[in-house]
Design an enzyme around this catalytic site. Structure first.
Site, PDB file in Angstrom:
ATOM      1  N   LYS A 196       0.873  -1.187   0.000  1.00  0.00           N
ATOM      2  CA  LYS A 196       0.000   0.000   0.000  1.00  0.00           C
ATOM      3  C   LYS A 196       0.901   1.224   0.000  1.00  0.00           C
ATOM      4  O   LYS A 196       2.042   1.154   0.445  1.00  0.00           O
ATOM      5  CB  LYS A 196      -0.882   0.007   1.258  1.00  0.00           C
ATOM      6  CG  LYS A 196      -2.110   0.880   1.147  1.00  0.00           C
ATOM      7  CD  LYS A 196      -3.279   0.170   0.496  1.00  0.00           C
ATOM      8  CE  LYS A 196      -4.396   1.114   0.194  1.00  0.00           C
ATOM      9  NZ  LYS A 196      -5.611   0.433  -0.290  1.00  0.00           N
TER      10      LYS A 196
ATOM     11  N   ASP B  77      -6.943   4.294  -4.637  1.00  0.00           N
ATOM     12  CA  ASP B  77      -7.631   4.181  -3.347  1.00  0.00           C
ATOM     13  C   ASP B  77      -8.232   5.571  -3.123  1.00  0.00           C
ATOM     14  O   ASP B  77      -8.420   6.318  -4.097  1.00  0.00           O
ATOM     15  CB  ASP B  77      -6.639   3.782  -2.228  1.00  0.00           C
ATOM     16  CG  ASP B  77      -7.336   3.416  -0.908  1.00  0.00           C
ATOM     17  OD1 ASP B  77      -7.958   2.353  -0.840  1.00  0.00           O
ATOM     18  OD2 ASP B  77      -7.281   4.211   0.052  1.00  0.00           O
TER      19      ASP B  77
HETATM   20  P1  NDP Z   1     -12.903   7.840  -3.038  1.00  0.00           P
HETATM   21  O1  NDP Z   1     -11.814   8.830  -2.842  1.00  0.00           O
HETATM   22  O2  NDP Z   1     -13.455   7.611  -4.393  1.00  0.00           O
HETATM   23  O3  NDP Z   1     -14.131   8.178  -2.069  1.00  0.00           O
HETATM   24  C1  NDP Z   1     -13.953   8.241  -0.690  1.00  0.00           C
HETATM   25  C2  NDP Z   1     -15.247   8.723  -0.060  1.00  0.00           C
HETATM   26  O4  NDP Z   1     -15.145   8.604   1.346  1.00  0.00           O
HETATM   27  C3  NDP Z   1     -15.535  10.173  -0.351  1.00  0.00           C
HETATM   28  O5  NDP Z   1     -16.912  10.372  -0.364  1.00  0.00           O
HETATM   29  C4  NDP Z   1     -14.876  10.858   0.845  1.00  0.00           C
HETATM   30  O6  NDP Z   1     -15.427  12.134   1.153  1.00  0.00           O
HETATM   31  C5  NDP Z   1     -15.184   9.908   1.949  1.00  0.00           C
HETATM   32  N1  NDP Z   1     -14.129  10.016   2.974  1.00  0.00           N
HETATM   33  C6  NDP Z   1     -12.795   9.880   2.799  1.00  0.00           C
HETATM   34  N2  NDP Z   1     -12.133  10.093   3.946  1.00  0.00           N
HETATM   35  C7  NDP Z   1     -13.073  10.365   4.858  1.00  0.00           C
HETATM   36  C8  NDP Z   1     -13.029  10.662   6.238  1.00  0.00           C
HETATM   37  N3  NDP Z   1     -11.866  10.717   6.912  1.00  0.00           N
HETATM   38  N4  NDP Z   1     -14.211  10.870   6.873  1.00  0.00           N
HETATM   39  C9  NDP Z   1     -15.404  10.814   6.202  1.00  0.00           C
HETATM   40  N5  NDP Z   1     -15.502  10.537   4.884  1.00  0.00           N
HETATM   41  C10 NDP Z   1     -14.368  10.314   4.241  1.00  0.00           C
HETATM   42  O7  NDP Z   1     -12.330   6.469  -2.415  1.00  0.00           O
HETATM   43  P2  NDP Z   1     -12.838   4.979  -2.649  1.00  0.00           P
HETATM   44  O8  NDP Z   1     -14.304   4.969  -2.866  1.00  0.00           O
HETATM   45  O9  NDP Z   1     -11.949   4.352  -3.625  1.00  0.00           O
HETATM   46  O10 NDP Z   1     -12.488   4.323  -1.237  1.00  0.00           O
HETATM   47  C11 NDP Z   1     -13.422   4.246  -0.152  1.00  0.00           C
HETATM   48  C12 NDP Z   1     -12.985   3.165   0.817  1.00  0.00           C
HETATM   49  O11 NDP Z   1     -12.950   1.909   0.126  1.00  0.00           O
HETATM   50  C13 NDP Z   1     -11.599   3.326   1.435  1.00  0.00           C
HETATM   51  O12 NDP Z   1     -11.616   2.787   2.742  1.00  0.00           O
HETATM   52  C14 NDP Z   1     -10.724   2.453   0.548  1.00  0.00           C
HETATM   53  O13 NDP Z   1      -9.554   2.050   1.196  1.00  0.00           O
HETATM   54  C15 NDP Z   1     -11.679   1.303   0.303  1.00  0.00           C
HETATM   55  N6  NDP Z   1     -11.365   0.469  -0.845  1.00  0.00           N
HETATM   56  C16 NDP Z   1     -11.295   0.998  -2.105  1.00  0.00           C
HETATM   57  C17 NDP Z   1     -11.008   0.190  -3.172  1.00  0.00           C
HETATM   58  C18 NDP Z   1     -11.027   0.698  -4.566  1.00  0.00           C
HETATM   59  O14 NDP Z   1     -10.942  -0.138  -5.482  1.00  0.00           O
HETATM   60  N7  NDP Z   1     -11.146   1.991  -4.811  1.00  0.00           N
HETATM   61  C19 NDP Z   1     -10.709  -1.243  -2.988  1.00  0.00           C
HETATM   62  C20 NDP Z   1     -10.908  -1.728  -1.648  1.00  0.00           C
HETATM   63  C21 NDP Z   1     -11.204  -0.877  -0.624  1.00  0.00           C
HETATM   64  P3  NDP Z   1     -14.588  13.481   0.817  1.00  0.00           P
HETATM   65  O15 NDP Z   1     -14.724  13.651  -0.654  1.00  0.00           O
HETATM   66  O16 NDP Z   1     -15.244  14.538   1.603  1.00  0.00           O
HETATM   67  O17 NDP Z   1     -13.169  13.204   1.255  1.00  0.00           O
END
Ligand code: NDP
Length: 452
Positions: free
Chosen positions: A125, A165
């Site tokens: 990561k 991510d």
């Molecule tokens: P994105 O950046 O596309 O979206 C993240 C979302 O979560 C946004 O809406 C963001 O809001 C919100 N968010 C991020 N940080 C925080 C925080 N500290 N508190 C509240 N809301 C938060 O990321 P992904 O959708 O790709 O990832 C989401 C989760 O899924 C993560 O945990 C990631 O590790 C996990 N994941 C992702 C994978 C992938 O293929 N993309 C694979 C496996 C797991 P804002 O815009 O306000 O920051």
């Protein structure tokens, strides 16, 4: 001193001030206690002590210049955690909260998750404390180029293959890939999540969200039920949340919430296909805030959230299923109690470690269908693995082909987790099941490969 206490004492002493890493290790080691009793050879070879120590940690300076000519310095990381079963594989996160401990927890979880996918991928990561929010495309490009100017010497299609991510989507992967290609003068599958015109795989953007829904479907099937007609709470509004909603709608369920780090919307009428298309435009193109949803659709209410509060009101609505898809520790003990009080009996984690240890214990005690992130969100990295296969073959599979492989992988992850939970005396406990099934393949490979 018990095995868990002994390991945790070492972890805390060697990795101070890394609470998320401690949390991730604690959860896994509690499950592994069952394995160690049956396999003294792992204890003797110190497999657990080895698996919690990254093979390599790379930290570097990322200097860049913004549109106004101002200079900035961010910190870049890559954690190469374990390569026993394949090249390091895992995403890059760009978010101001990124630090060494958070990336170590993510890299550690990735080792078990990748093992569960049935594909040959080790765990890693990386990322940076860079905040892409409010930055222009040119600033994001300059940052990505500066980041890759160091990372390129540590990665490669047979060494370490990063992906996206939080904060790293198609745009960032494009800028990173362009700079890697220029520096190395080679076109290879060194990153996944690439654009379809230059080596990407169909279904990769959808994969994590679709996979989390397929996992929920499998858990429900054990009770003879389906997702049809189920009301679902979804957090986040990014990649994972969007495609979770899309698949839920395809299967006849009703998603009613979405969030970002400022607050959440609740739409009791349901977020239908048209509203979801609007959210995708809002988040992926206009890069706006979820608050605007409630201005656009009068059936919805917006509630700002405050991380200092003792609970998140998003988890306090009547529903059947929950798909946490934002970030780590977004469901604490109180949230877990609220979910259960409101009728939720299926939790499938799209995000990584979204539930605190207290919350996990409540889900397990209440015997709800709880799919931990390691298993439930493995669809993303699984299709990344399929992207690597297609790159090696120099072929591109159809959407149907990739989706059916993804579906098959999610079914086999569910089956492996369920069977391991049963075999080790904790039927229905997918936390133990996923940790044990993921661990055994890596541990046996490490034993085969000697002390290295
Ligand atoms: P994105 O950046 O596309 O979206 C993240 C979302 O979560 C946004 O809406 C963001 O809001 C919100 N968010 C991020 N940080 C925080 C925080 N500290 N508190 C509240 N809301 C938060 O990321 P992904 O959708 O790709 O990832 C989401 C989760 O899924 C993560 O945990 C990631 O590790 C996990 N994941 C992702 C994978 C992938 O293929 N993309 C694979 C496996 C797991 P804002 O815009 O306000 O920051």
């Amino acid at each position: 001193m018990s095995f868990v206490e002994e390991i945790m004492e070492q972890v805390k002493a060697k990795n101070p001030a890394e609470p998320e890493f401690h949390q991730a290790v604690q959860e896994v080691v509690e499950s592994l206690e069952l394995v160690i009793e049956r396999h003294p050879e792992f204890r003797k070879a110190k497999i657990v002590e080895r698996i919690i120590e990254p093979e390599r940690v790379i930290m570097f300076r990322v200097p860049w210049v913004d549109d106004k000519g101002e200079y900035h310095v961010n910190r870049g990381f890559r954690i190469e955690m374990n390569s026993a079963i394949g090249p390091y594989k895992g995403g890059l996160r760009f978010h101001p909260s990124v630090n060494l401990g958070i990336l170590k927890f993510l890299a550690f979880e990735q080792v078990f998750k990748n093992s569960l996918t049935t594909l040959p991928m080790g765990g890693g990561k990386g990322g940076s404390d860079f905040d892409p929010k409010g930055k222009s495309d040119m600033e994001v490009m300059r940052f990505c180029q500066a980041f890759m100017q160091e990372l390129f010497r540590h990665i490669g299609p047979n060494t370490d293959v990063p992906a996206g991510d939080i904060g790293v989507g198609g745009r960032e992967i494009g800028f990173l890939f362009g700079m890697y290609k220029k520096l190395r003068n080679e076109f290879t599958g060194v990153l996944t999540g690439k654009g379809l015109n230059w080596g990407g795989s169909l279904i990769r953007p959808e994969a994590t969200g679709y996979g989390a829904v397929y996992f929920a479907q499998e858990m429900l099937a054990t009770r003879g039920e389906s997702l049809k007609g189920k009301t679902c709470l979804v957090s986040g509004a990014g990649n994972v949340a969007q495609y979770t909603c899309e698949k839920l709608l395809q299967l006849g369920a009703k998603p009613v919430t979405l969030s970002d780090s400022s607050g959440y919307i609740y739409d009791p009428e349901g977020i239908d296909e048209k509203k979801l298309a609007w959210v995708m435009e809002l988040k992926n193109i206009r890069r706006g805030r979820i608050k605007e949803y409630a201005d656009q659709f009068k059936t919805a209410t917006y509630t700002p959230t405050d991380s200092a509060q003792d609970h998140n009101p998003l988890w306090d609505h009547k529903a059947d299923c929950a798909f946490p898809s934002a970030t780590q520790n977004e469901i604490n003990g109180k949230d877990a109690e609220n979910l259960i009080k409101n009728g939720v009996y299926v939790v499938s984690e799209g995000a990584n470690m979204p539930t605190t240890l207290d919350g996990v214990r409540i889900f397990l005690d209440k015997k709800i269908l709880y799919g931990p992130g390691k298993a439930a969100n493995a669809g993303g990295v699984a299709v990344s693995g399929l992207e690597m296969s297609q790159n090696s073959l120099r072929l591109a599979w159809t959407r149907e082909e990739v989706d059916s492989r993804l579906h098959g992988i999610m079914k086999s992850i569910h089956k492996a987790s369920m069977e391991a939970a049963e075999a080790y005396g904790t039927p229905g406990n997918y936390v133990n099941g996923a940790n044990i099934a993921g661990f055994l393949k890596v541990a046996r490979s490490m034993m085969d490969q000697g002390v290295c």
